[in-house]
Design a protein around this motif. Sequence first.
Motif, PDB file in Angstrom:
ATOM      1  N   VAL A   1      45.341  23.652 -35.550  1.00 14.91           N
ATOM      2  CA  VAL A   1      45.906  24.319 -36.735  1.00 14.91           C
ATOM      3  C   VAL A   1      44.815  25.013 -37.549  1.00 14.91           C
ATOM      4  CG1 VAL A   1      47.079  23.950 -38.933  1.00 14.91           C
ATOM      5  CG2 VAL A   1      47.910  22.801 -36.877  1.00 14.91           C
ATOM      6  N   THR A   2      43.730  24.301 -37.851  1.00 15.95           N
ATOM      7  CA  THR A   2      42.681  24.888 -38.692  1.00 15.95           C
ATOM      8  C   THR A   2      41.991  26.069 -38.002  1.00 15.95           C
ATOM      9  OG1 THR A   2      41.152  23.172 -37.880  1.00 15.95           O
ATOM     10  CG2 THR A   2      42.201  22.801 -40.025  1.00 15.95           C
ATOM     11  N   CYS A   3      41.762  25.967 -36.685  1.00 10.65           N
ATOM     12  CA  CYS A   3      41.132  27.070 -35.957  1.00 10.65           C
ATOM     13  C   CYS A   3      42.048  28.283 -35.894  1.00 10.65           C
ATOM     14  CB  CYS A   3      40.754  26.625 -34.546  1.00 10.65           C
ATOM     15  SG  CYS A   3      39.398  25.443 -34.496  1.00 10.65           S
ATOM     16  N   ALA A   4      43.328  28.045 -35.714  1.00 11.36           N
ATOM     17  CA  ALA A   4      44.294  29.149 -35.682  1.00 11.36           C
ATOM     18  C   ALA A   4      44.329  29.884 -37.022  1.00 11.36           C
ATOM     19  CB  ALA A   4      45.677  28.605 -35.339  1.00 11.36           C
ATOM     20  N   ILE A   5      44.324  29.120 -38.111  1.00 12.27           N
ATOM     21  CA  ILE A   5      44.358  29.723 -39.444  1.00 12.27           C
ATOM     22  C   ILE A   5      43.070  30.497 -39.726  1.00 12.27           C
ATOM     23  CG2 ILE A   5      44.384  29.207 -41.923  1.00 12.27           C
ATOM     24  CD1 ILE A   5      46.265  26.863 -41.282  1.00 12.27           C
ATOM     25  N   ALA A   6      41.918  29.928 -39.326  1.00 20.23           N
ATOM     26  CA  ALA A   6      40.628  30.581 -39.596  1.00 20.23           C
ATOM     27  C   ALA A   6      40.521  31.931 -38.906  1.00 20.23           C
ATOM     28  CB  ALA A   6      39.481  29.672 -39.156  1.00 20.23           C
ATOM     29  N   ILE A   7      40.901  32.015 -37.620  1.00 22.38           N
ATOM     30  CA  ILE A   7      40.770  33.280 -36.904  1.00 22.38           C
ATOM     31  C   ILE A   7      41.801  34.301 -37.397  1.00 22.38           C
ATOM     32  CG2 ILE A   7      42.316  32.835 -34.932  1.00 22.38           C
ATOM     33  CD1 ILE A   7      40.052  34.025 -33.160  1.00 22.38           C
ATOM     34  N   ALA A   8      42.975  33.808 -37.814  1.00 23.53           N
ATOM     35  CA  ALA A   8      43.994  34.701 -38.365  1.00 23.53           C
ATOM     36  C   ALA A   8      43.542  35.291 -39.700  1.00 23.53           C
ATOM     37  CB  ALA A   8      45.313  33.946 -38.530  1.00 23.53           C
ATOM     38  N   LEU A   9      42.932  34.471 -40.559  1.00 23.39           N
ATOM     39  CA  LEU A   9      42.418  34.960 -41.838  1.00 23.39           C
ATOM     40  C   LEU A   9      41.292  35.968 -41.629  1.00 23.39           C
ATOM     41  CD1 LEU A   9      42.346  31.726 -44.055  1.00 23.39           C
ATOM     42  CD2 LEU A   9      43.815  33.731 -44.339  1.00 23.39           C
TER      43      LEU A   9
ATOM     44  N   PHE B   1      48.098  28.368 -30.321  1.00 19.61           N
ATOM     45  CA  PHE B   1      48.861  27.162 -30.010  1.00 19.61           C
ATOM     46  C   PHE B   1      49.332  27.115 -28.553  1.00 19.61           C
ATOM     47  CE2 PHE B   1      49.265  27.545 -34.585  1.00 19.61           C
ATOM     48  CZ  PHE B   1      49.120  26.231 -35.026  1.00 19.61           C
ATOM     49  N   LEU B   2      49.104  28.185 -27.787  1.00 19.86           N
ATOM     50  CA  LEU B   2      49.711  28.279 -26.467  1.00 19.86           C
ATOM     51  C   LEU B   2      48.960  27.556 -25.359  1.00 19.86           C
ATOM     52  CD1 LEU B   2      50.911  32.012 -26.434  1.00 19.86           C
ATOM     53  CD2 LEU B   2      52.175  29.952 -27.091  1.00 19.86           C
ATOM     54  N   SER B   3      47.648  27.333 -25.539  1.00 21.17           N
ATOM     55  CA  SER B   3      46.865  26.699 -24.474  1.00 21.17           C
ATOM     56  C   SER B   3      45.614  26.067 -25.058  1.00 21.17           C
ATOM     57  CB  SER B   3      46.481  27.743 -23.416  1.00 21.17           C
ATOM     58  OG  SER B   3      45.586  27.198 -22.472  1.00 21.17           O
ATOM     59  N   THR B   4      45.066  25.078 -24.351  1.00 21.89           N
ATOM     60  CA  THR B   4      43.791  24.467 -24.764  1.00 21.89           C
ATOM     61  C   THR B   4      42.816  24.360 -23.590  1.00 21.89           C
ATOM     62  OG1 THR B   4      44.718  22.244 -24.386  1.00 21.89           O
ATOM     63  CG2 THR B   4      44.834  23.121 -26.640  1.00 21.89           C
TER      64      THR B   4
ATOM     65  N   ALA C   1      46.559  40.970 -28.960  1.00 25.46           N
ATOM     66  CA  ALA C   1      46.290  40.070 -30.092  1.00 25.46           C
ATOM     67  C   ALA C   1      46.706  38.642 -29.756  1.00 25.46           C
ATOM     68  CB  ALA C   1      47.021  40.559 -31.333  1.00 25.46           C
ATOM     69  N   LEU C   2      47.860  38.497 -29.093  1.00 28.08           N
ATOM     70  CA  LEU C   2      48.323  37.171 -28.681  1.00 28.08           C
ATOM     71  C   LEU C   2      47.345  36.553 -27.680  1.00 28.08           C
ATOM     72  CD1 LEU C   2      50.836  35.201 -28.898  1.00 28.08           C
ATOM     73  CD2 LEU C   2      51.588  36.243 -26.753  1.00 28.08           C
ATOM     74  N   ALA C   3      46.900  37.370 -26.714  1.00 30.11           N
ATOM     75  CA  ALA C   3      45.963  36.884 -25.701  1.00 30.11           C
ATOM     76  C   ALA C   3      44.639  36.476 -26.325  1.00 30.11           C
ATOM     77  CB  ALA C   3      45.738  37.973 -24.648  1.00 30.11           C
ATOM     78  N   HIS C   4      44.179  37.233 -27.308  1.00 28.84           N
ATOM     79  CA  HIS C   4      42.928  36.909 -27.985  1.00 28.84           C
ATOM     80  C   HIS C   4      43.008  35.535 -28.642  1.00 28.84           C
ATOM     81  CE1 HIS C   4      39.795  37.002 -31.113  1.00 28.84           C
ATOM     82  NE2 HIS C   4      39.151  37.807 -30.281  1.00 28.84           N
ATOM     83  N   GLY C   5      44.149  35.243 -29.236  1.00 27.77           N
ATOM     84  CA  GLY C   5      44.338  33.935 -29.859  1.00 27.77           C
ATOM     85  C   GLY C   5      44.288  32.805 -28.851  1.00 27.77           C
ATOM     86  N   THR C   6      44.796  33.052 -27.639  1.00 27.75           N
ATOM     87  CA  THR C   6      44.801  31.999 -26.612  1.00 27.75           C
ATOM     88  C   THR C   6      43.413  31.732 -26.052  1.00 27.75           C
ATOM     89  OG1 THR C   6      45.169  33.498 -24.731  1.00 27.75           O
ATOM     90  CG2 THR C   6      47.124  32.688 -25.888  1.00 27.75           C
ATOM     91  N   ASN C   7      42.480  32.671 -26.220  1.00 27.27           N
ATOM     92  CA  ASN C   7      41.147  32.507 -25.633  1.00 27.27           C
ATOM     93  C   ASN C   7      40.082  32.235 -26.687  1.00 27.27           C
ATOM     94  OD1 ASN C   7      38.527  33.449 -24.111  1.00 27.27           O
ATOM     95  ND2 ASN C   7      40.105  33.265 -22.534  1.00 27.27           N
ATOM     96  N   ASP C   8      39.958  33.124 -27.685  1.00 26.85           N
ATOM     97  CA  ASP C   8      38.843  33.015 -28.619  1.00 26.85           C
ATOM     98  C   ASP C   8      38.991  31.885 -29.629  1.00 26.85           C
ATOM     99  OD1 ASP C   8      38.175  35.479 -27.328  1.00 26.85           O
ATOM    100  OD2 ASP C   8      36.859  35.891 -29.011  1.00 26.85           O
ATOM    101  N   ALA C   9      40.197  31.659 -30.150  1.00 24.21           N
ATOM    102  CA  ALA C   9      40.372  30.563 -31.104  1.00 24.21           C
ATOM    103  C   ALA C   9      40.061  29.224 -30.451  1.00 24.21           C
ATOM    104  CB  ALA C   9      41.800  30.570 -31.654  1.00 24.21           C
TER     105      ALA C   9
END
Length: 401
Positions: free
Chosen positions: A226-234, A57-60, A189-197
């Motif tokens: 939202v859906t991309c964040a949930i998918a990579i977290a799962l 959710f931090l960047s697009t 892990a936080l950084a990965h979410g900002t780039n890969d998701a």
Amino acid sequence: MDLTLIVVLVIALALFFDFTNGFHDTANAMATPIATGALRPKVAVGLAAALNLVGAFLSTEVAKTISGGIINEGDGGVLITPELIFAGLIGAIVWNMITWLLGLPSSSSHALFGGLIGAAIVGAGLGAIDFGVVVSKVILPALLAPITAGLIAYVATKLAYAITRRYDGKPDGRDGFRYAQIFSSSLVALAHGTNDAQKTMGVITLTLVAAGLQTAGTDVQWWVIVTCAIAIALGTYMGGWRIIKTLGTGLTDVKPAQGFAAETATAATILASSHVGFALSTTQVASGSVIGSGLGRRGSKVRWKTAGRIGIGWLMTLPAAGAVGALAALVAHLGVIGIIIDAVVGTIVIAGIFVWSRRSEVSHHNVISEVADSGRAVKIKRNPKPKKKAKKADTGGKAPA
């Protein structure tokens, strides 16, 4: 095929790729704190999943690079169709799963780019690709980011050992860094979410633009985030155990001080790159950091043969995934029957790989993480144990019997 149906298929496939990205890459962040005992495995994976969710959710900026940068626009919109994006995703996922099974070092991110580029070239020609963006925001960062992260990790490791040497009776231990790793690995892990998701967000947005359901140049829609964040977290939480098990074994030579330095360098590099829209491979950056931190530890050297194998794996991913994506695009040109063939063959290949992986033992033969390999690329010199002198028998001056 109905436009709405193909868009739904592409979105579902993109989210599945996001899921595979989670178990293929994200667990890397938590391998070293598990190996050093800083975190319990279940807690570590749960924390990584939660932080990936937040990071998405931090960047697009990276999503914008994919949705409006790599593929050129023509008079009628972007020069790619949802069918071609579907074919590109097939290429990315199939190559991702093949390398995961065979233990070949690869990048989920470059598999995605390769698949999309291969499909776009077959379907719309070379003019569909903005090679300036590909070079400046994909290829150059892929070359420079691991080197930058390695240099940062090298300096950080040297500093960590220099600062603690006189206060720590165990030069290889630095037990205080074990708990600092909780912070540094969480940052990765936080950084990965900002780039890969964001890469999946970009693919879905590109699909919506290609289908005329969204205007080119507009921001990523909230439901996509939202859906991309949930998918990579799962994917991180449900599928990361195989990678973590291999990583925990492969990184046994990495001490807490090294782990902290490598993770901090990885997180800093990825966060900075995400801010400017560079689409990085987390595993490549992490590998550079691990090698850099290993060189920063006294008495270690690089196994260049292993490091070369990693580099060859990285170089293969983009063209190989591109070839699979191009083949899928050729089949997709058959129309509805082509899409069905792609979907069926892709499902069979993916299911077959998964079943085969379940039957085979989790070992270095079938599941080798990129960062685990990079851990083995650094050889630690060990001091030989001093030989014990044999005690002379007390014979009271008499010759032994």
